[in-house]
Design an enzyme around this catalytic site. Structure first.
Site: not given
Length: 458
Positions: A39, A439
């Protein structure tokens, strides 16, 4: 006439996995594809464009090293033919995988060609007549090319990927997702780029500050914009160039370019199916009307993916497959209305979106809590030297649930998933607010952002 357990028309991101899932369950499947396995996403959408975007990013990096202490001698250039070769290899590898899987599956019979209904549950294909109690339509869409443009043979999102030489000046008509992605990538490749848009802002469905921020970023890279284009038209010039009429409120009334890309939307391929023979209803845009379980007005016939108007994305098409597979094979009751709208715009920096925009949220009349944080206040973005954009999260003050988010900035297409997961789980925003994030990341600022929500006032 040969009878199957199911007929699947189209091999997109819903039809292909459904064919294999039904085959595994022992169903005899007729699988029809008119052009190429996989597709739009695989052949002319996500896979090729993201491969091009990756190449364009490499070009961008070669021209932006000084600020990071990296001296890159001038002279880098794009080899578009090589870029295309890499793209083609990625596509061919995936297409061959699908083809091999189909050929080796004794429960799948493949038909190549355009399917046409000749009765409610009867399909004509290459002179054959086949029938099944269940039919699944996954025919996707194609670029919208109005009649007045056809004689000029403009580029579309498929044909532009076949170029092997860079356009000198690419003029893009349409300032939405397709136009913006191609605009930035070809500017980075080395083309001059002008984007013409009829509205007063690009990507008009997004909040105004999102649109403005993306436009500012692209203008800083040298992309030109012509907004409020009131009389768009195209004509070929004798010297081989192309003239695009814009007649905007300011600036020259015309843009002269070497190539024109038409990116003004898509239309469903449903007009190829002779749907009236089956009594299948479509809306005025040609999209097949479906209920919450993706069934059309004709029992046993379903529409999945772009052609049903319930989403124009690979992930919504795949979710259509999941809904059908769960309901048909596992006795589930999944619905289209269960999913939350989410998508990305893959310019650089990218935009990740989930749920409502702020404009949409204001119209609900709900009491809102809103948090916004600029990317130039996020350490990870500053360390990467990519500080354009911002984060915004919208919360229903009464339920404490997130109802919308926009992450425009470095990593935004990935960061949005953390918010989407909480929305899907129907958990309050405090779950993220009170979490511990890694972090240094962009995501670590989500708790901070959600800890500074303020009541929104129109």
């Amino acid at each position: 006439m040969k009878k199957f357990d199911a007929i699947i028309i189209g091999s997109g991101q819903a039809g292909t996995p459904l064919a294999f899932a039904l085959a595994v369950a022992g169903k005899k499947i007729a699988f029809i594809e008119k052009e190429h396995f996989g597709g739009t996403c695989l052949n002319t959408g996500c896979t090729p464009t993201k491969a091009y975007i990756a190449s364009a990013r490499r070009m961008y990096d070669t021209k932006n090293g000084e600020a990071f202490g990296i001296h890159i001698p001038a002279g880098s250039k794009t080899d578009l033919e090589k870029v295309k070769e890499r793209k083609d290899h990625l596509i061919q590898s995936s297409v061959k995988g699908i083809q091999k899987g189909i050929e080796n599956n004794e429960n799948i019979t493949y038909f190549e060609g355009i399917a046409s209904f000749i009765g409610e549950k009867t399909i004509g294909i290459n002179g054959n007549k086949i029938t099944a109690d269940e039919i699944y339509i996954n025919v996707g869409g194609r670029p919208r090319i109005p009649d007045e443009y056809k004689a000029l043979d403009p580029l579309d999102n498929q044909s532009i990927l076949e170029l092997t030489e860079l356009p000198g000046h690419l003029v893009i008509i349409g300032g939405s997702y397709i136009g913006l992605e191609f605009g930035q990538m070809f500017k980075r490749f080395g083309s001059e780029v002008t984007i013409v848009e009829k509205n007063s802002a690009i990507i008009n469905r997004e909040d105004q500050d999102i649109s403005a921020s993306i436009q500012r970023t692209m203008e800083n890279e040298g992309v030109a914009f012509r907004l409020n284009a009131t009389c768009i038209g195209v004509k070929n010039l004798d010297n081989g160039q192309i003239c695009v009429n814009v007649t905007c409120n300011k600036g020259q009334p015309q843009v002269i370019g070497t190539h024109v890309l038409l990116a003004i939307g898509r239309v469903p391929n449903t007009d190829l199916l002779n749907l009236e023979k089956a009594g299948i209803k479509t809306n005025v845009q040609g999209y097949i009307e479906v209920n919450d379980h993706l069934e059309t007005n004709v029992p046993g016939i379903y529409a999945l993916g772009d052609c049903n108007g319930q989403g124009a994305f690979t992930h919504t098409a795949y979710n259509d497959f999941e809904i059908i597979a769960n309901n048909k094979l596992q006795g589930g009751n999944r619905k289209v209305s269960d999913r939350i709208l989410t998508y990305g715009l893959f310019v650089d920096p990218p935009l990740g979106r989930a749920g409502m925009t702020l404009t949409q949220a204001k119209k609900t009349g709900k009491k809102l809590l809103v948090g916004k944080r600029e990317m130039n206040n996020i350490a990870r973005a500053k360390e990467k030297g990519e500080t354009d954009g911002f984060m915004r999260v919208i919360v229903d003050a009464e339920t404490e649930q997130i109802i919308g988010a926009s992450i425009l900035g470095v990593g935004g297409d990935e960061v949005i998933s953390g918010i989407l997961n909480i929305m899907t789980a129907k958990q309050p925003y405090t779950v993220i607010r009170d979490s511990v994030q890694i972090h240094p990341t962009v995501s670590e600022l989500l708790p901070t952002l959600l800890g500074t929500l303020k009541p929104f006032e129109n």
